[in-house]
Scaffold this active site. Structure first.
Site, mmCIF file in Angstrom:
data_model
loop_
_atom_site.group_PDB
_atom_site.id
_atom_site.type_symbol
_atom_site.label_atom_id
_atom_site.label_comp_id
_atom_site.label_asym_id
_atom_site.label_seq_id
_atom_site.Cartn_x
_atom_site.Cartn_y
_atom_site.Cartn_z
ATOM 1 N N GLY A 1 52.636 28.703 100.866
ATOM 2 C CA GLY A 1 51.463 28.146 101.483
ATOM 3 C C GLY A 1 50.211 28.662 101.077
ATOM 4 C CG LEU A 2 49.857 29.802 97.328
ATOM 5 C CD1 LEU A 2 49.868 29.613 95.858
ATOM 6 C CD2 LEU A 2 49.479 31.372 97.733
ATOM 7 N N GLY B 1 43.888 24.548 104.612
ATOM 8 C CA GLY B 1 43.481 23.366 105.026
ATOM 9 C C GLY B 1 44.344 22.061 104.616
ATOM 10 C CB ALA C 1 52.366 19.374 104.148
ATOM 11 C CB SER C 2 50.314 23.533 101.593
ATOM 12 O OG SER C 2 50.489 24.928 100.947
ATOM 13 C CG ASN D 1 44.362 17.595 92.992
ATOM 14 O OD1 ASN D 1 45.423 17.792 93.567
ATOM 15 N ND2 ASN D 1 43.076 17.024 93.757
ATOM 16 C CD GLU E 1 39.772 20.543 94.819
ATOM 17 O OE1 GLU E 1 41.052 20.354 95.018
ATOM 18 O OE2 GLU E 1 39.367 21.724 94.790
ATOM 19 N NE ARG F 1 41.041 22.026 99.702
ATOM 20 C CZ ARG F 1 42.557 22.337 99.541
ATOM 21 N NH1 ARG F 1 43.180 21.785 98.491
ATOM 22 N NH2 ARG F 1 43.377 22.720 100.543
ATOM 23 C CG HIS G 1 42.405 16.262 97.896
ATOM 24 N ND1 HIS G 1 43.448 17.010 97.481
ATOM 25 C CD2 HIS G 1 40.960 17.388 97.442
ATOM 26 C CE1 HIS G 1 43.040 18.071 96.706
ATOM 27 N NE2 HIS G 1 41.815 18.269 96.790
ATOM 28 C CB CYS H 1 49.492 14.440 95.727
ATOM 29 S SG CYS H 1 48.226 14.677 96.860
#
Length: 443
Positions: free
Chosen positions: A22-23, A26, A29-30, A113, A177, A215, A251, A367
């Protein structure tokens, strides 16, 4: 893009430490899957299956290797010492578990990215230009650029055809990014690089989002356009809607995707929608705007399904397809939209893939890939062992099955044997891909 140029996709191989820490603040989902049990082996096999399927369709499909994780060198630079690397891991687990999680992230799998690309047809020196993203907004990703640069230089090593720049410096004002905020639209000899930024990096910016971080900065995008030798007519800088960033669209590739002369986007994607569409239409003859209304698919459902994080591909024999995650069939308004777009001939087919391991961390099909437009002679100059084909697929499936754990929980990051397992896997992988000693532990 010339008549002979081809859009290749380079997907990131999932690393052995794929986990749900969970880093990424924003990224809804993470953060919502924080602490869950992951399966690095399943994640790698899901990614490989997508690569193989697209290669079988005749789409040039490349492979980008994962980064070395845990990143013990980063932990040492942060003051976590030990006589051995195992002792560094043990100390980090005890004294700084969040730093250990940061340095175990497998986020390099999302190669959208990794860098921003300009094909040789667009650049002043007629070479393909790469600028590795600095990713400085998120600490777990800010440790990636040096390795990304080494990897790209190993794969695209012919300096007469390829230029791999250093990542941008000078701090948050030039936060970059990569291709997740960049789309190249093309019609005949007309190419337009659409750079989408979230905020201005220098000076006050009242239009920046209020809840989640933006970002990508305007200044970073402008610097990349200059580095790549893009004429003013070939670059357009537009702002992402701050409201959708605050709804989890971290993004631009979560709310819009382009291919050829088509831009597939949500009506709320851009801050000044009308101006953006007029500017694109003025530079891309036959511009095809495929807009999805909020009344048809909400931003929430777009984020939940990752509809716009799909890939649009033109098959060698003709026909334009959409490569989407399975979640697009599970969110009713999105499934209905896709059926309509196929019925209307916007896409000849929608191909769905099971990418749940990646999706739970906030990354869909787009992604996972970095698009690189290449002329035939440039394709021949890419390190040939990094192209996906049936023999390579079989070898990599066996490799991942041999080296990757089936289950990984956050507490397992403290296991020093995970470091040894990861290094053995990467050491064997560099032999398979003939990349040489690209990792610090190999030097």
């Amino acid at each position: 893009m010339t008549a002979k140029a081809t859009e290749a996709n380079f997907d990131g191989l999932v690393g052995p430490t794929h986990n749900y820490a969970g880093l990424s603040y924003g990224n809804v989902a993470s953060t919502s899957n924080l602490g869950g049990t992951s399966s690095p082996r399943t994640a790698a096999l899901q990614g490989l299956a997508k690569m193989k399927a697209l290669a079988d369709l005749g789409i040039p499909q490349g492979i980008l290797p994962p980064q070395e994780r845990p990143d013990v060198h980063a932990l040492r630079r942060l003051g976590l010492s030990g006589a051995t690397d195992a002792q560094v891991i043990e100390r980090a687990a005890k004294d700084a578990p969040m730093l250990l999680a940061l340095c175990c992230s497998a986020s390099s799998m999302w190669t959208a990215n990794a860098a921003t690309i300009a094909p040789s047809a667009d650049t002043r020196d007629a070479r393909v230009h790469f600028t590795p993203a600095n990713l400085i907004d998120r600490p777990h990703r800010a440790i990636e650029p040096a390795q990304t640069t080494r990897t790209l230089r190993a794969i695209f090593s012919d300096e007469s055809r390829f230029v791999v720049h250093e990542p941008l410096e000078m701090g948050q004002a030039f936060a970059d990014e990569g291709a997740a905020n960049h789309t190249r639209l093309v019609s005949g000899d007309h190419a337009l690089h659409l750079f989408v930024y979230g905020r201005r990096g220098i000076g006050a910016d009242p239009s920046a989002p209020k809840k989640f971080p933006a970002r990508q900065t305007l200044e970073a995008s402008q610097a990349i356009a200059r580095l790549h030798g893009l004429d003013d007519a070939r670059a357009l800088f537009v702002q992402q809607s701050p409201d959708v960033i605050d709804q989890g669209v971290f993004h631009n590739d979560v709310i819009a995707v382009g291919h050829g002369q088509m831009l597939f986007f949500h009506e709320l994607a851009f801050r000044d929608r009308d101006d953006v569409l007029r500017a694109i239409a003025a530079r891309v003859p036959g511009f095809e705007a495929v807009e999805v209304r909020a009344s048809e698919v909400s931003v929430e459902d777009a984020v939940k399904s990752y509809l716009f994080n799909s890939q649009i591909l033109t098959l060698p024999g003709g026909g334009r397809i959409l490569v989407a995650p399975e979640e697009c069939r599970e969110v009713a308004p999105v499934a209905k939209l896709l059926d309509r777009l196929v019925d209307e001939g916007v896409f000849s087919e929608v191909k769905v893939f099971d990418l749940r391991q990646s999706m739970r961390n906030g990354g869909g099909p787009a992604c996972l890939r970095l698009r690189v437009v290449l002329e035939p002679e440039e394709i021949a100059a890419v390190r040939r062992t990094c192209w996906m084909n049936e023999p390579t697929y079989d070898v990599l499936v066996a490799w991942a099955t041999k080296h990757y754990r089936d289950r990984l929980e956050p507490r397992d990051l403290a296991d020093p044997s995970l470091l040894d397992e990861s290094r053995r896997a990467l050491d064997e992988l560099t032999g398979i891909l003939a990349l040489g000693s690209i990792y610090p532990f190999q030097r």
